[in-house]
Scaffold this motif. Sequence first.
Motif, short mmCIF file in Angstrom:
data_model
loop_
_atom_site.label_atom_id
_atom_site.label_comp_id
_atom_site.label_asym_id
_atom_site.label_seq_id
_atom_site.Cartn_x
_atom_site.Cartn_y
_atom_site.Cartn_z
N ASP A 364 57.21 62.39 -23.52
CA ASP A 364 56.33 62.23 -22.36
C ASP A 364 54.95 62.83 -22.57
OD1 ASP A 364 57.20 64.81 -22.41
OD2 ASP A 364 57.54 65.00 -20.26
N VAL A 365 54.63 63.28 -23.81
CA VAL A 365 53.35 63.93 -24.08
C VAL A 365 52.69 63.30 -25.30
CG1 VAL A 365 52.17 66.09 -24.61
CG2 VAL A 365 54.15 66.12 -23.09
N ALA A 366 51.41 62.97 -25.17
CA ALA A 366 50.61 62.50 -26.30
C ALA A 366 49.46 63.47 -26.50
CB ALA A 366 50.08 61.10 -26.04
N GLY A 367 48.99 63.61 -27.75
CA GLY A 367 47.92 64.55 -28.02
C GLY A 367 46.73 63.88 -28.68
N LEU A 368 45.52 64.28 -28.27
CA LEU A 368 44.29 63.88 -28.94
C LEU A 368 43.79 65.10 -29.69
CD1 LEU A 368 42.51 61.93 -26.04
CD2 LEU A 368 43.83 60.98 -27.94
N VAL A 369 43.52 64.93 -30.99
CA VAL A 369 43.18 66.07 -31.84
C VAL A 369 41.87 65.80 -32.57
CG1 VAL A 369 43.95 67.58 -33.70
CG2 VAL A 369 45.63 66.55 -32.15
N LYS A 370 40.95 66.78 -32.49
CA LYS A 370 39.71 66.73 -33.27
C LYS A 370 39.30 68.16 -33.58
CE LYS A 370 35.75 65.48 -31.41
NZ LYS A 370 34.66 64.64 -30.88
N GLY A 371 39.50 68.57 -34.84
CA GLY A 371 39.21 69.95 -35.21
C GLY A 371 40.13 70.90 -34.46
N ARG A 372 39.51 71.88 -33.77
CA ARG A 372 40.29 72.86 -33.02
C ARG A 372 40.58 72.40 -31.60
NH1 ARG A 372 37.88 77.00 -31.62
NH2 ARG A 372 39.72 78.35 -31.38
N VAL A 373 40.06 71.26 -31.23
CA VAL A 373 40.25 70.79 -29.85
C VAL A 373 41.50 69.93 -29.76
CG1 VAL A 373 39.24 69.52 -27.94
CG2 VAL A 373 37.76 70.80 -29.48
N VAL A 374 42.40 70.29 -28.85
CA VAL A 374 43.61 69.52 -28.61
C VAL A 374 43.66 69.17 -27.13
CG1 VAL A 374 46.13 69.48 -28.67
CG2 VAL A 374 44.85 70.68 -30.46
N VAL A 375 43.77 67.88 -26.85
CA VAL A 375 43.86 67.42 -25.47
C VAL A 375 45.24 66.80 -25.27
CG1 VAL A 375 42.88 65.96 -23.68
CG2 VAL A 375 41.39 66.94 -25.45
N LEU A 376 46.05 67.39 -24.39
CA LEU A 376 47.39 66.88 -24.13
C LEU A 376 47.37 65.95 -22.92
CD1 LEU A 376 49.70 69.99 -24.63
CD2 LEU A 376 49.08 68.21 -26.27
N VAL A 377 48.08 64.85 -23.04
CA VAL A 377 48.22 63.90 -21.94
C VAL A 377 49.71 63.76 -21.65
CG1 VAL A 377 47.75 61.57 -21.11
CG2 VAL A 377 46.13 62.70 -22.66
N LYS A 378 50.13 64.25 -20.50
CA LYS A 378 51.54 64.24 -20.13
C LYS A 378 51.76 63.24 -19.01
CE LYS A 378 55.29 67.25 -18.55
NZ LYS A 378 55.68 68.65 -18.18
N VAL A 379 52.76 62.37 -19.18
CA VAL A 379 53.08 61.35 -18.19
C VAL A 379 54.45 61.64 -17.59
CG1 VAL A 379 53.34 58.88 -17.75
CG2 VAL A 379 51.75 59.67 -19.53
N ALA A 380 54.54 61.74 -16.26
CA ALA A 380 55.81 62.02 -15.59
C ALA A 380 56.00 61.05 -14.44
CB ALA A 380 55.84 63.46 -15.08
N GLU A 381 57.17 60.41 -14.38
CA GLU A 381 57.46 59.51 -13.27
C GLU A 381 57.69 60.33 -12.02
OE1 GLU A 381 60.63 56.04 -11.90
OE2 GLU A 381 61.01 57.25 -13.67
N MET A 382 57.01 59.93 -10.93
CA MET A 382 57.17 60.65 -9.66
C MET A 382 58.17 59.93 -8.77
SD MET A 382 55.29 63.21 -10.05
CE MET A 382 55.32 63.83 -8.38
N VAL A 383 57.84 58.70 -8.43
CA VAL A 383 58.73 57.85 -7.65
C VAL A 383 58.67 56.48 -8.29
CG1 VAL A 383 58.48 59.10 -5.47
CG2 VAL A 383 56.85 57.30 -6.04
#
Length: 424
Positions: A364-383
Amino acid sequence: MAPPQQPPRTINRTTSDGGTIIFNKYHLTRLLGRGSFAKVYHGRSLIDNSSVAVKVIEKPAAEDPTMEPRLVREVAAMRRLNHQNILKLHEVMATKTKIYLVMELAAGGELFTQLTRRGRMKEATARFYFQQLVSTLHFCHQNGVAHRDLKPQNLLLDDKGNLKISDFGLSALPESHKDGLLHTSCGTPAFTAPEIIRGKGYDGAKADAWSCGVILFNLLTGYLPFNDGNLPNMYRKMHTREIVFPDWISKQPRVIIHKLLDPNPKTRMRVEKLMGLAWFKKSLKPDPAVEDDSISLNLIKCKTGVNAFDIISLSSGLNLSGIFEEKVKKEWWFTSTADAEEIKKTVVGVGERLGYGWKKMKDDVAGLVKGRVVVLVKVAEMVAEMVLVEVTVVDGGDGFSEGEWEELKVGFQDDVVSWHDDVQ
């Protein structure tokens, strides 16, 4: 479609008329009232010129150990309960020193004020307000919420004279129950059911029914059924049901009050039965329609383990999760009707345009990586057919520019239903 502009978080300024403009969104004018923890102001929206009420809570008060849970309950209950006879919460905003609850304006003031001016109400008038109170409480109970502090001071009126239930700071949500019962002693003594005082566990809906009996008596007489300056004497009268009815109260409301003020909660009349009585149904308007708000979401139907703060965050401006702590993270939330795979494809595409590599962290998590910068994108079903997407800079945040942040937001704009931006 460009993402909605977020107001500056801490821009407050005084106007020439002595009022205050907060977040470039609301002009606060006159003081409407004050309580132990907050002040309530009349406000005017700078977007559509509508009138609102704004409850202003100072940060030290919010950090009080008794105030914090009240604030959480009030916001969670009001966002959960969309009903035309419940005061609507529009949004919550915060600076480092204040919390602002922007609410529907009840232009008619408190029902208590009307009662004080009249002394007592005619039976038809009392029934009109009582019908709205009981019908709305039934809706609350069906959604797992007990109010626990019902009294005329917490019953407001709109500009058309319709009832608005307010102040859910002592309410009980479904997660408050232990073994099916509540155990917190709370409320105003003259309106509080005797089993709450005993402290052995109680049914919140039945406790609210007791308060309804006190309120109906109060509306019809102008005074309280068990009023006594000596608390032990008052509790004794409650336990023995020592009620003296004045001559002007007719037989049917007497019977209803007597059954609601039964000190034994097991035999006390329930709200559902009350609503079926002929006296109650007389001149009754159709039940108020429950407003459909797909963004606020009914917490009863939420299928994941997110807490009340997470749900509150689904509407723009309604994130309280960082109010009581100084640590700030760069994060951005939105809700979407796109499925998880579509969201992940968007993550990859946006990342490539910004020069980021993509890395799958877990399902449920994808990451964008560039150098020391990490951006996490988490997807969770609500309803069903609704997901919550959380975007967080978790490493090397200082290297993530505002321009990249804005471009990332633009890349997701087609998938967004509701935004929440917590970047500082």
